[in-house]
Write an enzyme that holds these catalytic residues in place. Sequence first.
Site, PDB file in Angstrom:
ATOM      1  N   TYR A 154     -11.419 115.260 -18.534  1.00  8.06           N
ATOM      2  CA  TYR A 154     -10.451 114.269 -18.040  1.00  8.06           C
ATOM      3  C   TYR A 154      -9.892 114.817 -16.736  1.00  8.06           C
ATOM      4  O   TYR A 154     -10.562 115.602 -16.056  1.00  8.06           O
ATOM      5  CB  TYR A 154      -9.404 114.084 -19.158  1.00  8.06           C
ATOM      6  N   LYS A 225     -11.566 108.557 -20.730  1.00  9.34           N
ATOM      7  CA  LYS A 225     -10.448 107.984 -21.490  1.00  9.34           C
ATOM      8  C   LYS A 225     -10.871 107.761 -22.942  1.00  9.34           C
ATOM      9  O   LYS A 225     -10.130 108.031 -23.875  1.00  9.34           O
ATOM     10  CB  LYS A 225     -10.013 106.650 -20.878  1.00  9.34           C
ATOM     11  N   GLU A 296      -8.250  99.736 -16.607  1.00  9.24           N
ATOM     12  CA  GLU A 296      -7.991 101.067 -16.046  1.00  9.24           C
ATOM     13  C   GLU A 296      -8.413 101.131 -14.590  1.00  9.24           C
ATOM     14  O   GLU A 296      -9.519 100.718 -14.224  1.00  9.24           O
ATOM     15  CB  GLU A 296      -8.801 102.099 -16.851  1.00  9.24           C
ATOM     16  N   ASP A 297      -7.549 101.685 -13.773  1.00 12.01           N
ATOM     17  CA  ASP A 297      -7.868 102.035 -12.396  1.00 12.01           C
ATOM     18  C   ASP A 297      -8.470 100.883 -11.577  1.00 12.01           C
ATOM     19  O   ASP A 297      -9.467 101.062 -10.861  1.00 12.01           O
ATOM     20  CB  ASP A 297      -8.773 103.281 -12.372  1.00 12.01           C
ATOM     21  N   ASP A 317      -3.443 100.304 -18.681  1.00 12.58           N
ATOM     22  CA  ASP A 317      -3.004 101.687 -18.884  1.00 12.58           C
ATOM     23  C   ASP A 317      -2.171 102.197 -17.711  1.00 12.58           C
ATOM     24  O   ASP A 317      -1.224 102.965 -17.909  1.00 12.58           O
ATOM     25  CB  ASP A 317      -4.268 102.540 -19.048  1.00 12.58           C
ATOM     26  N   ASP A 318      -2.507 101.784 -16.499  1.00 14.91           N
ATOM     27  CA  ASP A 318      -1.815 102.336 -15.325  1.00 14.91           C
ATOM     28  C   ASP A 318      -0.405 101.757 -15.180  1.00 14.91           C
ATOM     29  O   ASP A 318       0.513 102.473 -14.787  1.00 14.91           O
ATOM     30  CB  ASP A 318      -2.646 102.087 -14.060  1.00 14.91           C
TER      31      ASP A 318
HETATM   32  N1  LIG Z   1       0.278 110.549 -14.546  1.00 18.19           N
HETATM   33  C1  LIG Z   1      -0.298 109.454 -14.981  1.00 18.19           C
HETATM   34  O1  LIG Z   1      -0.451 109.240 -16.197  1.00 18.19           O
HETATM   35  C2  LIG Z   1      -0.767 108.445 -13.994  1.00 18.19           C
HETATM   36  C3  LIG Z   1      -0.860 108.726 -12.667  1.00 18.19           C
HETATM   37  N2  LIG Z   1      -1.281 107.787 -11.790  1.00 18.19           N
HETATM   38  C4  LIG Z   1      -1.451 108.190 -10.408  1.00 18.19           C
HETATM   39  O2  LIG Z   1      -0.549 107.500  -9.590  1.00 18.19           O
HETATM   40  C5  LIG Z   1      -1.125 107.334  -8.316  1.00 18.19           C
HETATM   41  C6  LIG Z   1      -0.915 105.906  -7.867  1.00 18.19           C
HETATM   42  O3  LIG Z   1      -1.562 105.022  -8.753  1.00 18.19           O
HETATM   43  P1  LIG Z   1      -1.324 103.435  -8.618  1.00 18.19           P
HETATM   44  O4  LIG Z   1       0.115 103.131  -8.598  1.00 18.19           O
HETATM   45  O5  LIG Z   1      -2.127 102.767  -9.628  1.00 18.19           O
HETATM   46  O6  LIG Z   1      -1.951 103.177  -7.194  1.00 18.19           O
HETATM   47  P2  LIG Z   1      -1.605 102.024  -6.190  1.00 18.19           P
HETATM   48  O7  LIG Z   1      -2.658 102.044  -5.164  1.00 18.19           O
HETATM   49  O8  LIG Z   1      -1.316 100.770  -6.928  1.00 18.19           O
HETATM   50  O9  LIG Z   1      -0.213 102.501  -5.544  1.00 18.19           O
HETATM   51  C7  LIG Z   1      -0.098 103.563  -4.643  1.00 18.19           C
HETATM   52  C8  LIG Z   1       1.256 103.432  -3.965  1.00 18.19           C
HETATM   53  O10 LIG Z   1       1.441 104.559  -3.131  1.00 18.19           O
HETATM   54  C9  LIG Z   1       1.905 104.105  -1.879  1.00 18.19           C
HETATM   55  N3  LIG Z   1       1.480 104.987  -0.809  1.00 18.19           N
HETATM   56  C10 LIG Z   1       0.225 105.324  -0.477  1.00 18.19           C
HETATM   57  N4  LIG Z   1       0.232 106.102   0.619  1.00 18.19           N
HETATM   58  C11 LIG Z   1       1.523 106.222   0.989  1.00 18.19           C
HETATM   59  C12 LIG Z   1       2.184 106.870   2.074  1.00 18.19           C
HETATM   60  N5  LIG Z   1       1.512 107.536   2.981  1.00 18.19           N
HETATM   61  N6  LIG Z   1       3.533 106.811   2.126  1.00 18.19           N
HETATM   62  C13 LIG Z   1       4.222 106.140   1.192  1.00 18.19           C
HETATM   63  N7  LIG Z   1       3.651 105.494   0.158  1.00 18.19           N
HETATM   64  C14 LIG Z   1       2.327 105.530   0.065  1.00 18.19           C
HETATM   65  C15 LIG Z   1       1.278 102.738  -1.685  1.00 18.19           C
HETATM   66  O11 LIG Z   1       2.013 101.961  -0.759  1.00 18.19           O
HETATM   67  C16 LIG Z   1       1.380 102.189  -3.096  1.00 18.19           C
HETATM   68  O12 LIG Z   1       2.628 101.588  -3.279  1.00 18.19           O
HETATM   69  C17 LIG Z   1      -2.590 107.760  -8.432  1.00 18.19           C
HETATM   70  O13 LIG Z   1      -2.745 109.028  -7.876  1.00 18.19           O
HETATM   71  C18 LIG Z   1      -2.820 107.840  -9.900  1.00 18.19           C
HETATM   72  O14 LIG Z   1      -3.726 108.862 -10.224  1.00 18.19           O
HETATM   73  C19 LIG Z   1      -1.593 106.511 -12.178  1.00 18.19           C
HETATM   74  C20 LIG Z   1      -1.528 106.175 -13.485  1.00 18.19           C
HETATM   75  C21 LIG Z   1      -1.167 107.137 -14.505  1.00 18.19           C
HETATM   76  C1  LIG Z   2      -4.038 109.040 -15.548  1.00 15.79           C
HETATM   77  C2  LIG Z   2      -4.410 107.796 -14.934  1.00 15.79           C
HETATM   78  O1  LIG Z   2      -4.607 106.804 -15.617  1.00 15.79           O
HETATM   79  C3  LIG Z   2      -4.563 107.720 -13.510  1.00 15.79           C
HETATM   80  O2  LIG Z   2      -4.289 108.688 -12.811  1.00 15.79           O
HETATM   81  O3  LIG Z   2      -4.959 106.652 -13.034  1.00 15.79           O
HETATM   82 MG   LIG Z   3      -5.603 105.291 -14.575  1.00 13.15          MG
END
Ligand SMILES: NC(=O)C1=CN([C@@H]2O[C@H](COP(=O)(O)OP(=O)(O)OC[C@H]3O[C@@H](n4cnc5c(N)ncnc54)[C@H](O)[C@@H]3O)[C@@H](O)[C@H]2O)C=CC1
Ligand SMILES: CC(=O)C(=O)O
Ligand SMILES: [Mg+2]
Length: 646
Positions: A154, A225, A296-297, A317-318
Amino acid sequence: MLAHIHNTSRAAPVARPLSARSLFSPASSYPPSSCPSIRRHPLVVHPGKKMARIAAPQSRPVHATPYVNHAAPVEASYDTANPSYIRKYLRTYGLTPPRAESYEVQKTRCLAQLALKSTVIDKFLYLSTLRKNNVHLFYRLVSDHLKEMTPLIYTPVVGEACQRWSEIYQQPEGMYLSWEDRGNLAAVIANWPQPHVDITVITDGSRILGLGDLGINGMGIPIGKLALYTACAGIRPEATLPLTLDLGTGNKTLREDPLYMGSRRDKISPEEEREFMDELMTALTERWPGIVIQFEDFKNPFPSLERYRHTYTCFNDDIQGTGAVILGGVINAVKRSGLPCKDHRAVFLGAGSAGVGVAKQIVDFFVREGMTEDEARACFYLVDTKGLVTADRGDKLADHKVYFARQDNEGQQLRTLDEVIDHVKPTILMGLSTLGGVFTPEILRKMADWNTHPIVFPLSNPSSKSECDFETAVTNTDGRVLFASGSPFPSVSFTNSAGETRTYSPGQGNNMYVFPGIGLGTILSKAVEVTDSMIYASGAAVAEALTGEELEQGLLYPDVTRIRAVSVVVARKVIRAAQEAKVDRETGLRSMRDDELDNYIKSRMYDPHTEVRALEREVGALLSSLGPTYAGLTGVVDDVNENSKL
Ligand SMILES: NC(=O)C1=CN([C@@H]2O[C@H](COP(=O)(O)OP(=O)(O)OC[C@H]3O[C@@H](n4cnc5c(N)ncnc54)[C@H](O)[C@@H]3O)[C@@H](O)[C@H]2O)C=CC1
Ligand SMILES: CC(=O)C(=O)O
Ligand SMILES: [Mg+2]
């Protein structure tokens, strides 16, 4: 090529020789057929179209079965733990080295082989092959060594595997559906060789972790996942379906890569995607009416979630899983911060699916703690590429951001994270931005100046995209940080300004703490939909699942080695929430006390450690019931009761 499949009318197979897979089916979810030697493949006909699935061979010896499922338990036919009478029954006798081994011996060999692999991708590939060749051994290994194995199957390693998927591809796993298959999705789905699927994880690869659009190379995510669904919540491996949609990619480098295995088209339009998804949801539920669907994603998953959430048993999930798991960590962090909810101010870097999903769950928590919704919402400051999200910023805000758009900025626009932080002086700093290292030592020191216990959650994945690492967070906050990251970081030994040396352990705020339990609870309760209350319950369950010892250690999340036990609690709370919302169809669970329900949940979880014994018992009982006539007729077994001579 697929036109050939769709237009070719071939006879569906009607009978197969006694299949090992039928022996693995738990009675309640896959009622054993009266004659275990016959397994029917459904012929799926799409409304309005005449088509037949491509025919599987009529009859094959078990040992030659080239199943494409990543976790088909028929592969356990080759388990070197099988005693000789099982091997004879499965016709694998002579096809593996003679000795029937103990698990300890098998594990020693696996760990030694893993240690020989010099790169994480080699380790990833080794484990993928093991899952394919000996599914029970793979899951024994993973569940016994969750801390070491989850980073390999993962995040973070799955991120690199996805980036290099076309290069490292070795074996078929999961299912791919292309835009060109539209109109025929049911027929293609009928090719999935497993008769029963409880859950699918679907991606279109358009936002894989924080790595951007990886097209069909994103397949590593559904596979990873679902491996966690099995390892952490005991969903049977053969009842999982990793699904990747080949809807084109905006990634030009991939489109020009000769090794890329997806279509070369640009990403389809949102309207085309909706048309495709409508057909997909129908096709999946037509074949498996009770299926739970996890999105997902996807780059912009809000429209699909809104469109399907009340019609299908699905969740994202996100948005929702991440919202719930971070809710769990925040409930604990707020308690430890010593501040009431109303005194918290949260800055979120990232206002995408995860950022908005998390912020909404925490608003819900603050409201449950006595604030009004407006008061709760006012605690949140979301920042995206254009700066602080405000109502009068001048750009058209995406729908999902509007709820959090600030109206109290008096025309002032803050364009950078630094400006927002200096203005807000937050108590909580969340990173869901994909921007590795953006929580600088300077920002962390400010957080420590303003707060006794700053709450800092750099949640972007994989590790390279984490907004800061654990060591930077500990050393720049004098060890006072309440920390959780999306990908794992090692513990840190640190001497604070009072001269106390301690080992600090990070929390892992990753949706892997909730999605397995959400899926399990939804499957067992046979919920018709996944309600907001079920999602909230899963996050609250993670907060409650901490033991006294974990609380004393200052952990915000349970130790990852306990994740199976946590999934039981999550599943129970999800079931209870489903019952309260009256979306459960398995109403018999309503009358169970909590301890009875926990036992029921555990009894329904796949346990790789007991599978070999279960196979022995099932084969023994089956062969005894069939008697010598069957054995004589098939020539499969020469002595049912013979035990291993070795
Ligand atoms: N810890 C966890 O369980 C999870 C972590 N994530 C992580 O969260 C991150 C974002 O995922 P999503 O929200 O789905 O993506 P997304 O693409 O929907 O959102 C990304 C956000 O970051 C902002 N962003 C990007 N570059 C930027 C910059 N230079 N300055 C300011 N803001 C900026 C964008 O405007 C957008 O609002 C990914 O890295 C993903 O791996 C996502 C889901 C679960
Ligand atoms: C953990 C997860 O779902 C993500 O980073 O998109
Ligand atoms: Mg995800």
